[in-house]
Design a protein around this motif. Structure first.
Motif, PDB file in Angstrom:
ATOM      1  N   PHE A  43       0.833  -1.211   0.000  1.00  0.00           N
ATOM      2  CA  PHE A  43       0.000   0.000   0.000  1.00  0.00           C
ATOM      3  C   PHE A  43       0.867   1.260   0.000  1.00  0.00           C
ATOM      4  N   VAL A  44       1.890   1.273   0.855  1.00  0.00           N
ATOM      5  CA  VAL A  44       2.787   2.433   0.915  1.00  0.00           C
ATOM      6  C   VAL A  44       3.501   2.616  -0.423  1.00  0.00           C
ATOM      7  N   GLY A  45       4.001   1.511  -0.996  1.00  0.00           N
ATOM      8  CA  GLY A  45       4.672   1.595  -2.286  1.00  0.00           C
ATOM      9  C   GLY A  45       3.743   2.083  -3.379  1.00  0.00           C
ATOM     10  N   TYR A  46       2.517   1.594  -3.370  1.00  0.00           N
ATOM     11  CA  TYR A  46       1.540   2.004  -4.379  1.00  0.00           C
ATOM     12  C   TYR A  46       1.249   3.498  -4.300  1.00  0.00           C
ATOM     13  N   THR A  47       1.037   3.989  -3.084  1.00  0.00           N
ATOM     14  CA  THR A  47       0.718   5.408  -2.929  1.00  0.00           C
ATOM     15  C   THR A  47       1.902   6.298  -3.305  1.00  0.00           C
ATOM     16  N   LEU A  48       3.115   5.819  -3.053  1.00  0.00           N
ATOM     17  CA  LEU A  48       4.293   6.590  -3.459  1.00  0.00           C
ATOM     18  C   LEU A  48       4.407   6.676  -4.981  1.00  0.00           C
ATOM     19  N   VAL A  68      13.122   4.507  -6.661  1.00  0.00           N
ATOM     20  CA  VAL A  68      13.660   3.162  -6.451  1.00  0.00           C
ATOM     21  C   VAL A  68      14.337   2.995  -5.090  1.00  0.00           C
ATOM     22  N   PRO A  69      15.228   3.916  -4.666  1.00  0.00           N
ATOM     23  CA  PRO A  69      15.856   3.748  -3.339  1.00  0.00           C
ATOM     24  C   PRO A  69      14.835   3.664  -2.208  1.00  0.00           C
ATOM     25  N   THR A  70      13.775   4.491  -2.292  1.00  0.00           N
ATOM     26  CA  THR A  70      12.737   4.463  -1.256  1.00  0.00           C
ATOM     27  C   THR A  70      11.990   3.141  -1.267  1.00  0.00           C
ATOM     28  N   LEU A  71      11.675   2.647  -2.458  1.00  0.00           N
ATOM     29  CA  LEU A  71      10.959   1.376  -2.570  1.00  0.00           C
ATOM     30  C   LEU A  71      11.818   0.211  -2.082  1.00  0.00           C
ATOM     31  N   ILE A 126      19.482  -7.605 -10.667  1.00  0.00           N
ATOM     32  CA  ILE A 126      19.859  -7.416 -12.072  1.00  0.00           C
ATOM     33  C   ILE A 126      18.765  -6.639 -12.809  1.00  0.00           C
ATOM     34  N   LEU A 127      17.510  -7.004 -12.553  1.00  0.00           N
ATOM     35  CA  LEU A 127      16.395  -6.303 -13.185  1.00  0.00           C
ATOM     36  C   LEU A 127      16.342  -4.849 -12.738  1.00  0.00           C
ATOM     37  N   LEU A 128      16.642  -4.598 -11.463  1.00  0.00           N
ATOM     38  CA  LEU A 128      16.717  -3.219 -10.973  1.00  0.00           C
ATOM     39  C   LEU A 128      17.807  -2.441 -11.696  1.00  0.00           C
TER      40      LEU A 128
END
Length: 205
Positions: A43-48, A68-71, A126-128
């Motif tokens: 939920f937090v990631g989605y709202t960000l 990305v760093p926050t996620l 790797i994907l990141l």
């Protein structure tokens, strides 16, 4: 001793042998908590990414690289709290049974999980690095599901079904990357809660 008593005794001995060869200290309630942590993290990631008032739906744009760093921090926090909760509750459950949480069976369980988990973790990084964000949720679900399926031989049989369902969700997320965060929330959140409730109901009451 008649044949019926003999069969009953053999069944009891077999049951004891199966229990002694399996790691039964995993707490069902820890599964519920871990699933709840995952839902909060999702939920937090989605709202960000999309905003609090955004409409749920398919997403062609996945993530802003600046987030990305926050996620990663959110995902790491969920992982650390989940592992800590699982270990603490397993230790408490083992203590009540006068057992050690770290024994040959639990070691075999973690060894079975290690290869798919490490492979999935490396693939995710790797994907990141390649900024292929749309495949991260699917790869995490697939390799986590493989790890659970491998570990199920050493603990509750229900863990295999959790693993299989996570693999299916991961494959669906691979086909529909725009729904990745929803599949992730269901696989790591909702299914964990259902699994935890089933284990608690069947083995801890």
């Amino acid at each position: 001793m008649d044949q019926k008593d003999l069969i009953n005794q053999i069944g009891q001995i077999r049951s004891l042998m199966e229990k002694s060869s399996k790691f039964m200290s995993i707490s069902g309630l820890s599964g519920v908590l871990i699933g709840s942590y995952a839902l909060v993290g999702a939920f937090v990631g989605y709202t960000l990414i999309y905003g609090f008032d955004s409409v749920f739906g398919y997403r062609d744009n996945y993530v802003n690289s600046e987030l990305v760093p926050t996620l990663i921090f959110i995902a790491a926090a969920v992982l650390v709290v989940s592992v800590g909760t699982g270990y603490y509750m397993a230790k408490q459950k083992a203590k009540k049974s006068s057992q050690s949480v770290w024994n040959p069976t639990s070691k075999a369980l973690f060894k079975a999980m290690a290869v798919p988990l490490l492979t999935g973790g490396i693939l995710s990084f790797i994907l990141l690095y390649k900024e292929n964000y749309g495949m991260i949720a699917s790869s995490m679900l697939i390799f986590y599901g493989l790890a659970l399926s491998a570990a199920s031989s050493f603990t509750f049989k229900e863990l295999r079904w959790l693993g299989v369902l996570d693999i299916i969700l991961g494959l669906l997320a691979l086909c529909l990357p725009g729904y990745g965060i929803y599949f992730w929330a269901v696989g790591f959140g909702v299914l964990h809660i259902i699994y935890g409730l089933i284990v608690h109901q069947r083995y801890e009451k």
